[in-house]
Design an enzyme around this catalytic site. Structure first.
Site, PDB file in Angstrom:
ATOM      1  N   PRO A   1     119.552 -10.924  -0.290  1.00  0.00           N
ATOM      2  CG  PRO A   1     118.451 -10.306  -2.248  1.00  0.00           C
ATOM      3  CD  PRO A   1     119.784 -10.763  -1.738  1.00  0.00           C
TER       4      PRO A   1
ATOM      5  NE  ARG B   1     122.232   6.604  15.015  1.00  0.00           N
ATOM      6  CZ  ARG B   1     121.509   6.685  16.127  1.00  0.00           C
ATOM      7  NH1 ARG B   1     121.203   5.575  16.786  1.00  0.00           N
ATOM      8  NH2 ARG B   1     121.090   7.854  16.576  1.00  0.00           N
TER       9      ARG B   1
ATOM     10  CG  ASP C   1     118.299   6.119  18.915  1.00  0.00           C
ATOM     11  OD1 ASP C   1     117.891   7.253  19.163  1.00  0.00           O
ATOM     12  OD2 ASP C   1     119.408   5.875  18.416  1.00  0.00           O
TER      13      ASP C   1
END
Length: 245
Positions: free
Chosen positions: A90, A154, A169
């Site tokens: 985090p 991808r 995209d």
């Protein structure tokens, strides 16, 4: 690309690694993924991988030894390749499309999925990157690793059926993607914009770019602050803003 994942919960990856784009990339040998339970590398007779923190504090920490052992094995099996070792944390830098694009250039990625309260600080000496999925805390790093792997894979050559898909995209161009339509041209009174049916590729490209700008302005204006607009884009943006008046 070679990817190793160090986790206490290997079964969590069974679905994401066998379905859709990632599954097909593995089948076509464009991608090699190994999921390792780092508990298998524990030298503790009880195979423990966590312990209480020195100085006190809430929760347990992952101990250094199993992680070091797992990475020693990965290095021994692939001594020639340069490895990008990513710690899911985090406190890491936010994961973005640009980070995914950077990782997609690498030959070998290693993801360390944490659990419990945190890591023995010495584990950080092994990593090249500390990355966070966002400003919130998950139970472990597994879900974050899955997202990062999907977003990265991808982008690899030949993984997507159409190489242009990833280039246009949302976030890849600095703008959100423009609205898109398919058949029929009129559905329940909702019509496809005439320009998209015109066959005029120049006009279509202009419409798409302007609508990307419009969508970004209304949904993610913060993105425009990071983008150097062309003169034409500035004019379009002024038109879009005037429409609000």
């Amino acid at each position: 690309m070679k990817i190793d994942v160090l986790t206490l919960f290997p079964r969590m990856f069974e679905g994401p690694l066998t379905e859709s784009i990632i599954g097909k990339a593995i089948e076509r040998q464009l991608l090699d993924v190994t999921v390792m339970n780092f508990r298998d590398f524990s030298e503790n007779k009880h195979r423990n991988v966590d312990d209480y923190p020195y100085g006190g504090g809430a929760g347990m920490l992952l101990t250094a030894q199993p992680i070091f052992g797992a990475l020693d094995t990965i290095q021994a099996e692939n001594p020639e390749t340069k490895k990008r070792v990513i710690l899911l944390d985090p406190a890491g830098v936010p994961f973005t499309q640009s980070v995914a694009e950077e990782l997609a250039e690498e030959e070998h990625l290693v993801f360390i999925c944490g659990h419990y309260e945190g890591y023995d600080e010495r584990i950080r000496s092994l990593v090249t990157d500390e990355v966070s999925l966002g400003d919130y805390v998950l139970t472990g790093g597994e879900l974050g690793a899955m997202v990062m792997i999907d977003a990265t894979v991808r982008l690899l050559p030949e993984v997507l059926g159409n190489e242009e898909s990833a280039k246009t995209d949302s976030h890849s161009t600095g703008l959100l993607e423009h609205p898109q339509y398919t058949r029929p041209a009129d559905y329940r009174g909702m019509k496809v914009p005439d320009v998209l049916l015109s066959g005029n590729h120049k006009k279509i490209a202009e419409w798409q770019e302007k609508e990307s700008l419009r969508r970004t302005y209304f949904r993610r204006p913060d993105m425009l602050e990071q983008l150097e607009l062309t003169k034409e884009q500035k004019n379009w943006l002024a038109e879009i803003k005037s429409e609000e008046c």
